[in-house]
Design a protein around this motif. Structure first.
Motif, PDB file in Angstrom:
ATOM      1  N   TRP A   1      -0.794  -8.182   5.892  1.00 46.50           N
ATOM      2  CA  TRP A   1      -0.529  -9.122   4.813  1.00 46.50           C
ATOM      3  C   TRP A   1      -1.757  -9.238   3.927  1.00 46.50           C
ATOM      4  O   TRP A   1      -2.851  -9.359   4.450  1.00 46.50           O
ATOM      5  CB  TRP A   1      -0.137 -10.482   5.393  1.00 46.50           C
ATOM      6  CG  TRP A   1       0.468 -11.341   4.362  1.00 46.50           C
ATOM      7  CD1 TRP A   1       1.771 -11.408   4.007  1.00 46.50           C
ATOM      8  CD2 TRP A   1      -0.224 -12.279   3.529  1.00 46.50           C
ATOM      9  NE1 TRP A   1       1.949 -12.305   2.998  1.00 46.50           N
ATOM     10  CE2 TRP A   1       0.731 -12.863   2.683  1.00 46.50           C
ATOM     11  CE3 TRP A   1      -1.552 -12.657   3.383  1.00 46.50           C
ATOM     12  CZ2 TRP A   1       0.394 -13.806   1.734  1.00 46.50           C
ATOM     13  CZ3 TRP A   1      -1.883 -13.590   2.442  1.00 46.50           C
ATOM     14  CH2 TRP A   1      -0.907 -14.167   1.631  1.00 46.50           C
ATOM     15  N   PRO A   2      -1.675  -9.145   2.644  1.00 42.34           N
ATOM     16  CA  PRO A   2      -0.471  -9.086   1.820  1.00 42.34           C
ATOM     17  C   PRO A   2      -0.084  -7.674   1.392  1.00 42.34           C
ATOM     18  O   PRO A   2       0.780  -7.512   0.534  1.00 42.34           O
ATOM     19  CB  PRO A   2      -0.860  -9.912   0.598  1.00 42.34           C
ATOM     20  CG  PRO A   2      -2.314  -9.592   0.402  1.00 42.34           C
ATOM     21  CD  PRO A   2      -2.865  -9.409   1.808  1.00 42.34           C
ATOM     22  N   GLY A   3      -0.706  -6.641   1.932  1.00 48.77           N
ATOM     23  CA  GLY A   3      -0.430  -5.293   1.432  1.00 48.77           C
ATOM     24  C   GLY A   3      -0.324  -4.268   2.531  1.00 48.77           C
ATOM     25  O   GLY A   3       0.179  -4.529   3.609  1.00 48.77           O
TER      26      GLY A   3
ATOM     27  N   TYR B   1       3.942   0.564   9.759  1.00 44.53           N
ATOM     28  CA  TYR B   1       3.304   1.502   8.835  1.00 44.53           C
ATOM     29  C   TYR B   1       4.303   1.860   7.748  1.00 44.53           C
ATOM     30  O   TYR B   1       5.482   1.537   7.830  1.00 44.53           O
ATOM     31  CB  TYR B   1       2.884   2.779   9.576  1.00 44.53           C
ATOM     32  CG  TYR B   1       1.760   2.581  10.557  1.00 44.53           C
ATOM     33  CD1 TYR B   1       0.451   2.910  10.235  1.00 44.53           C
ATOM     34  CD2 TYR B   1       2.006   2.057  11.830  1.00 44.53           C
ATOM     35  CE1 TYR B   1      -0.586   2.740  11.141  1.00 44.53           C
ATOM     36  CE2 TYR B   1       0.974   1.874  12.743  1.00 44.53           C
ATOM     37  CZ  TYR B   1      -0.311   2.221  12.394  1.00 44.53           C
ATOM     38  OH  TYR B   1      -1.334   2.036  13.287  1.00 44.53           O
ATOM     39  N   GLN B   2       3.826   2.557   6.737  1.00 47.92           N
ATOM     40  CA  GLN B   2       4.677   3.100   5.693  1.00 47.92           C
ATOM     41  C   GLN B   2       4.244   4.529   5.425  1.00 47.92           C
ATOM     42  O   GLN B   2       3.052   4.802   5.314  1.00 47.92           O
ATOM     43  CB  GLN B   2       4.516   2.338   4.375  1.00 47.92           C
ATOM     44  CG  GLN B   2       5.053   0.965   4.365  1.00 47.92           C
ATOM     45  CD  GLN B   2       4.784   0.240   3.052  1.00 47.92           C
ATOM     46  OE1 GLN B   2       5.007  -0.932   2.982  1.00 47.92           O
ATOM     47  NE2 GLN B   2       4.317   0.915   2.028  1.00 47.92           N
ATOM     48  N   CYS B   3       5.224   5.433   5.336  1.00 47.42           N
ATOM     49  CA  CYS B   3       4.906   6.739   4.783  1.00 47.42           C
ATOM     50  C   CYS B   3       5.574   6.774   3.417  1.00 47.42           C
ATOM     51  O   CYS B   3       6.727   6.378   3.274  1.00 47.42           O
ATOM     52  CB  CYS B   3       5.336   7.891   5.679  1.00 47.42           C
ATOM     53  SG  CYS B   3       6.980   7.877   6.339  1.00 47.42           S
ATOM     54  N   GLY B   4       4.823   7.161   2.413  1.00 47.25           N
ATOM     55  CA  GLY B   4       5.376   7.030   1.077  1.00 47.25           C
ATOM     56  C   GLY B   4       4.794   7.959   0.035  1.00 47.25           C
ATOM     57  O   GLY B   4       3.911   8.769   0.304  1.00 47.25           O
TER      58      GLY B   4
END
Length: 132
Positions: A51-53, A98-101
């Motif tokens: 948080w926040p990113g 996590y994020q894969c992007g």
């Protein structure tokens, strides 16, 4: 060396559902992230949500070659419109979202959430996870 292969059947994407990956302390995971072919030239990233990113663990604009950053490596395979993220030497502290992007512009990015769970105990050294 023990290796555990986990395969998942990929159906039509539901757009926002989280993918789950389980690894083992001391081992590693390999995560496949798909993207639309129109984004082959865009920068790819893998970050840990906080948080926040989202804190980048690795990001690169390099194509068709492994890029390393600490325990993280990323390979963007533009022919198949997917990139691979390898995480080595897992610890229980790596557990999380996590994020894969793909970076599209300054405001909107495209990403897939990935939940990583790291377990203790005797286990395979490397887990290969193939996501949709």
């Amino acid at each position: 060396m023990k290796i555990l292969l986990i395969f998942t059947l990929c159906l039509i994407s539901d757009g926002g559902a989280s993918k789950e990956v389980t690894g083992y302390a001391g081992g590693g995971v390999l995560i496949k992230c798909k993207y639309d072919t129109e984004f082959t030239q865009n920068t790819k990233y893998f970050c840990k949500r906080s948080w926040p990113g989202c804190n980048d663990q690795i990001k690169t604009g390099a194509k068709n070659m492994w890029i390393n950053s600490g325990r993280f490596s990323l390979f963007d395979d533009t022919k198949s419109a997917e990139f691979w993220v390898m995480i080595r030497e897992l610890t229980v502290q790596d557990t999380g979202m996590y994020q894969c992007g793909v970076y599209r512009d300054l405001v909107i990015n495209i990403f897939t959430p990935v939940e990583l769970k790291v377990k203790k105990g005797e286990s395979p050294t490397t887990v290969f996870y193939l996501s949709c």
